[in-house]
Design a protein around this motif. Structure first.
Motif, PDB file in Angstrom:
ATOM      1  N   LEU A   1      42.524  40.623  33.991  1.00 24.58           N
ATOM      2  CA  LEU A   1      41.261  41.173  33.500  1.00 24.58           C
ATOM      3  C   LEU A   1      40.189  41.125  34.581  1.00 24.58           C
ATOM      4  CD1 LEU A   1      41.155  39.698  29.872  1.00 24.58           C
ATOM      5  CD2 LEU A   1      41.635  42.059  30.550  1.00 24.58           C
ATOM      6  N   GLY A   2      40.163  40.035  35.354  1.00 21.68           N
ATOM      7  CA  GLY A   2      39.189  39.929  36.442  1.00 21.68           C
ATOM      8  C   GLY A   2      39.419  40.986  37.508  1.00 21.68           C
ATOM      9  N   THR A   3      40.685  41.254  37.832  1.00 20.77           N
ATOM     10  CA  THR A   3      41.004  42.291  38.813  1.00 20.77           C
ATOM     11  C   THR A   3      40.569  43.662  38.312  1.00 20.77           C
ATOM     12  OG1 THR A   3      42.910  41.012  39.583  1.00 20.77           O
ATOM     13  CG2 THR A   3      42.867  43.358  40.135  1.00 20.77           C
ATOM     14  N   MET A   4      40.818  43.924  37.045  1.00 20.33           N
ATOM     15  CA  MET A   4      40.410  45.203  36.470  1.00 20.33           C
ATOM     16  C   MET A   4      38.892  45.351  36.482  1.00 20.33           C
ATOM     17  SD  MET A   4      43.172  45.210  33.311  1.00 20.33           S
ATOM     18  CE  MET A   4      42.642  46.746  32.572  1.00 20.33           C
TER      19      MET A   4
ATOM     20  N   VAL B   1      47.758  48.211  34.386  1.00 22.26           N
ATOM     21  CA  VAL B   1      46.696  47.430  35.043  1.00 22.26           C
ATOM     22  C   VAL B   1      46.302  48.057  36.372  1.00 22.26           C
ATOM     23  CG1 VAL B   1      46.154  45.224  36.152  1.00 22.26           C
ATOM     24  CG2 VAL B   1      47.290  45.256  33.922  1.00 22.26           C
ATOM     25  N   VAL B   2      47.294  48.339  37.218  1.00 20.35           N
ATOM     26  CA  VAL B   2      47.007  48.881  38.545  1.00 20.35           C
ATOM     27  C   VAL B   2      46.432  50.284  38.434  1.00 20.35           C
ATOM     28  CG1 VAL B   2      47.993  49.525  40.764  1.00 20.35           C
ATOM     29  CG2 VAL B   2      48.771  47.456  39.626  1.00 20.35           C
ATOM     30  N   LEU B   3      46.978  51.073  37.530  1.00 20.19           N
ATOM     31  CA  LEU B   3      46.461  52.430  37.347  1.00 20.19           C
ATOM     32  C   LEU B   3      45.002  52.395  36.910  1.00 20.19           C
ATOM     33  CD1 LEU B   3      46.885  55.486  37.212  1.00 20.19           C
ATOM     34  CD2 LEU B   3      47.725  55.197  34.868  1.00 20.19           C
ATOM     35  N   PHE B   4      44.638  51.437  36.070  1.00 19.21           N
ATOM     36  CA  PHE B   4      43.269  51.360  35.563  1.00 19.21           C
ATOM     37  C   PHE B   4      42.254  51.227  36.685  1.00 19.21           C
ATOM     38  CE2 PHE B   4      39.607  48.794  34.271  1.00 19.21           C
ATOM     39  CZ  PHE B   4      39.115  49.533  33.204  1.00 19.21           C
ATOM     40  N   TYR B   5      42.427  50.216  37.560  1.00 22.18           N
ATOM     41  CA  TYR B   5      41.391  50.014  38.572  1.00 22.18           C
ATOM     42  C   TYR B   5      41.491  51.000  39.729  1.00 22.18           C
ATOM     43  CZ  TYR B   5      44.460  47.008  41.554  1.00 22.18           C
ATOM     44  OH  TYR B   5      45.451  46.496  42.364  1.00 22.18           O
TER      45      TYR B   5
ATOM     46  N   ILE C   1      51.702  41.874  44.642  1.00 18.03           N
ATOM     47  CA  ILE C   1      52.297  43.040  43.985  1.00 18.03           C
ATOM     48  C   ILE C   1      51.249  44.107  43.695  1.00 18.03           C
ATOM     49  CG2 ILE C   1      53.418  43.827  41.867  1.00 18.03           C
ATOM     50  CD1 ILE C   1      54.806  41.024  41.858  1.00 18.03           C
ATOM     51  N   MET C   2      50.116  43.706  43.140  1.00 17.67           N
ATOM     52  CA  MET C   2      49.095  44.694  42.788  1.00 17.67           C
ATOM     53  C   MET C   2      48.496  45.363  44.011  1.00 17.67           C
ATOM     54  SD  MET C   2      47.105  43.178  39.436  1.00 17.67           S
ATOM     55  CE  MET C   2      46.638  41.618  40.191  1.00 17.67           C
ATOM     56  N   SER C   3      48.301  44.602  45.099  1.00 16.09           N
ATOM     57  CA  SER C   3      47.699  45.189  46.293  1.00 16.09           C
ATOM     58  C   SER C   3      48.605  46.252  46.909  1.00 16.09           C
ATOM     59  CB  SER C   3      47.392  44.094  47.322  1.00 16.09           C
ATOM     60  OG  SER C   3      48.578  43.448  47.736  1.00 16.09           O
ATOM     61  N   THR C   4      49.914  46.023  46.862  1.00 18.11           N
ATOM     62  CA  THR C   4      50.853  47.003  47.394  1.00 18.11           C
ATOM     63  C   THR C   4      50.982  48.212  46.474  1.00 18.11           C
ATOM     64  OG1 THR C   4      52.104  45.245  48.474  1.00 18.11           O
ATOM     65  CG2 THR C   4      53.226  47.339  48.167  1.00 18.11           C
ATOM     66  N   THR C   5      51.020  47.964  45.183  1.00 18.07           N
ATOM     67  CA  THR C   5      51.213  49.045  44.220  1.00 18.07           C
ATOM     68  C   THR C   5      50.052  50.022  44.216  1.00 18.07           C
ATOM     69  OG1 THR C   5      52.365  47.441  42.824  1.00 18.07           O
ATOM     70  CG2 THR C   5      51.822  49.549  41.828  1.00 18.07           C
ATOM     71  N   SER C   6      48.841  49.512  44.311  1.00 17.33           N
ATOM     72  CA  SER C   6      47.668  50.371  44.189  1.00 17.33           C
ATOM     73  C   SER C   6      47.622  51.447  45.271  1.00 17.33           C
ATOM     74  CB  SER C   6      46.389  49.524  44.219  1.00 17.33           C
ATOM     75  OG  SER C   6      46.353  48.704  45.377  1.00 17.33           O
ATOM     76  N   SER C   7      47.815  51.045  46.537  1.00 16.24           N
ATOM     77  CA  SER C   7      47.757  52.043  47.610  1.00 16.24           C
ATOM     78  C   SER C   7      48.974  52.956  47.583  1.00 16.24           C
ATOM     79  CB  SER C   7      47.654  51.363  48.976  1.00 16.24           C
ATOM     80  OG  SER C   7      48.840  50.682  49.293  1.00 16.24           O
TER      81      SER C   7
END
Length: 465
Positions: free
Chosen positions: A11-14, A158-162, A321-327
């Motif tokens: 939630l904090g990341t989003m 989650v990743v798609l959201f931010y 994981i999230m940092s790699t997925t987002s880009s």
């Protein structure tokens, strides 16, 4: 308590990504953060390019089974890619002021080659993204009763959201925070496990001798496999939109180059931590052999560590994981919008329309990647296959276009298609080659580039306006 901490972190990341959306006013802000990233944001973003599931999950399990020779692809290949891009590619490409890597091919070889290159690049990212989603699902399965499939869907959402809201700005800001969490988490776990195992010296002394073998046996086949492993990520990810967008988002070419060198150093040093952690864990619990080898570290942390360490460790995993997925989601969305959809439209888009199309493409990429993750769940193979597609088709045209004055559009087309066709022939065993398929295909790509450029020299420069 652990599950609650993970939910709070997500939630904090989003929320941070949502805050970053205030910085997005144009499509340039969305794709390249307006080329305004300072050194600390640029370096952390580049470090996070591939420091994800493969480095922590895949590489650690491969290392325990095959030693250093099993992880030449990552982290060593990843560090090599960042170093080479900084030495030979970032300055000439930054000077072009292109929005995507497809636009770089546009300036080098014209519209048709740019279209082909973009089409070749986009499918490769699905494997990158799917690998990260699988890893996220594994984590949620380790800390709760959530299935891998449900975890994949949650991670994509989650990743798609931010990323949907903030684009490259959200990626860069969250990457900085996530990099700090990664470093703290891995260092804490490495120190804790090594102390429990009797110290660093004991861990290293009890490791099998093959754990530290850096060079292969002295025969042709072994060396070809060795060089092939280095090339998959070390060369194959040079012509990739994700490293392009992260480096081009820097304030200047000098900052971009410094960021790449710093990121290469971080990637190599911090990338060795998961290997040492796996070695320490194996020393402590030699009989611990989970059904899924990729789950060795998560299961050991879950069952043999304190709650604070569990929170920090899984926070580090989620961050990576999230940092790699987002880009990896943004990269094909930018290519699809800028180099495939936009050229078909006769009228010029407004910035608002451009942002809408970018976000729709981003959502479509996420959906396709989720489906791929359901189909194939081995992290290491997903990423390796994705990188090889770029290596055999795009590396030679990009390098030749930048450094060989006689490189022509005809040579670029031959290189693109020749390398890919050759790789497919070798991959499906239709033609036998005594060397790794991707190395042989790379040679075919280079040969086609030379032959095509000599046979059909560069004509009057194509109008690319």
């Amino acid at each position: 308590m652990l599950a609650a901490a993970i939910v709070c972190y997500l939630l904090g990341t989003m929320a941070l990504g949502a805050w970053s959306s205030r910085l997005v006013k144009t499509s340039g802000d969305f794709m390249l953060a307006g080329r305004r990233l300072p050194l600390f944001l640029s370096a952390s973003a580049l470090f996070a390019t591939w420091f994800g599931s493969e480095t922590i999950f895949g590489a650690s399990s491969e290392y325990l089974e095959h030693g250093l020779l099993g992880v030449m692809e990552d982290p060593f290949g990843g560090a090599l890619c960042l170093l080479l891009f900084g030495l030979f590619f970032v300055k000439p490409i930054y000077a072009m002021q292109a929005r995507t890597l497809g636009d770089v091919f546009l300036q080098l070889f014209g519209k048709r080659v740019a279209l082909y290159a973009s089409i070749f690049m986009i499918p490769a990212y699905f494997g990158f993204i799917a690998a990260q989603l699988v890893a996220f699902g594994l984590i949620l399965g380790a800390v709760s009763d959530v299935s891998i499939e449900t975890g994949v869907v949650i991670s994509a959402a989650v990743v798609l959201f931010y990323t949907f809201l903030g684009g490259m700005w959200a990626i860069s800001v969250t990457d900085f925070v996530q990099t700090i969490v990664i470093v703290v988490g891995l260092l804490w776990l490495a120190l804790t496990l090594s102390q429990e195992a009797g110290g660093v010296t004991r861990v290293l002394n009890q490791a099998p001798a093959s754990s530290f073998t850096f060079f292969p046996e002295q025969n042709f086949g072994a060396w070809m496999e060795y060089l092939g492993a280095w090339a998959i990520l070390g060369l194959g990810s040079i012509p990739s939109q994700d490293i392009y967008q992260r480096s081009m988002a820097a304030k200047s070419s000098k900052i971009a180059q410094k960021s790449l060198f710093l990121a290469a150093g971080f990637y190599l040093t911090i990338g060795l931590l998961p290997l040492f952690i796996a070695l320490s864990a194996k020393t402590l619990y030699p009989n611990s052999t989970p059904e899924n080898a990729q789950m060795l570290l998560p299961e050991l942390v879950m069952h043999h560590s304190s709650l604070p360490l569990q929170i920090v460790f899984f926070g580090a995993l989620l961050s990576a994981i999230m940092s790699t997925t987002s880009s990896s989601m943004l990269a094909p969305a930018a290519l699809l919008t800028e180099n495939i959809i936009k050229p078909w439209r006769k009228r010029t888009w407004t910035e608002k329309q451009m942002l809408v199309v970018l976000r729709v493409c981003l959502a479509a990429i996420a959906v396709i990647s989720v489906l791929l993750a359901f189909w194939k769940t081995n992290i290491y193979s997903l990423i390796g296959e994705a990188s090889m597609l770029l290596l055999v088709s795009l590396l030679v045209p990009l390098t030749a276009g930048l450094y060989w004055k006689k490189a022509s559009p005809a040579g670029a087309k031959g290189s693109l298609f020749g390398g890919m066709v050759a790789y497919l022939l070798f991959y499906f065993d239709l033609v036998y080659m005594p060397v790794p398929h991707h190395l042989a295909a790379l040679l075919f790509s280079a040969a086609a580039m030379i032959a095509g450029s000599v046979a059909y020299p560069k004509a009057i420069h194509e109008n690319i306006s």
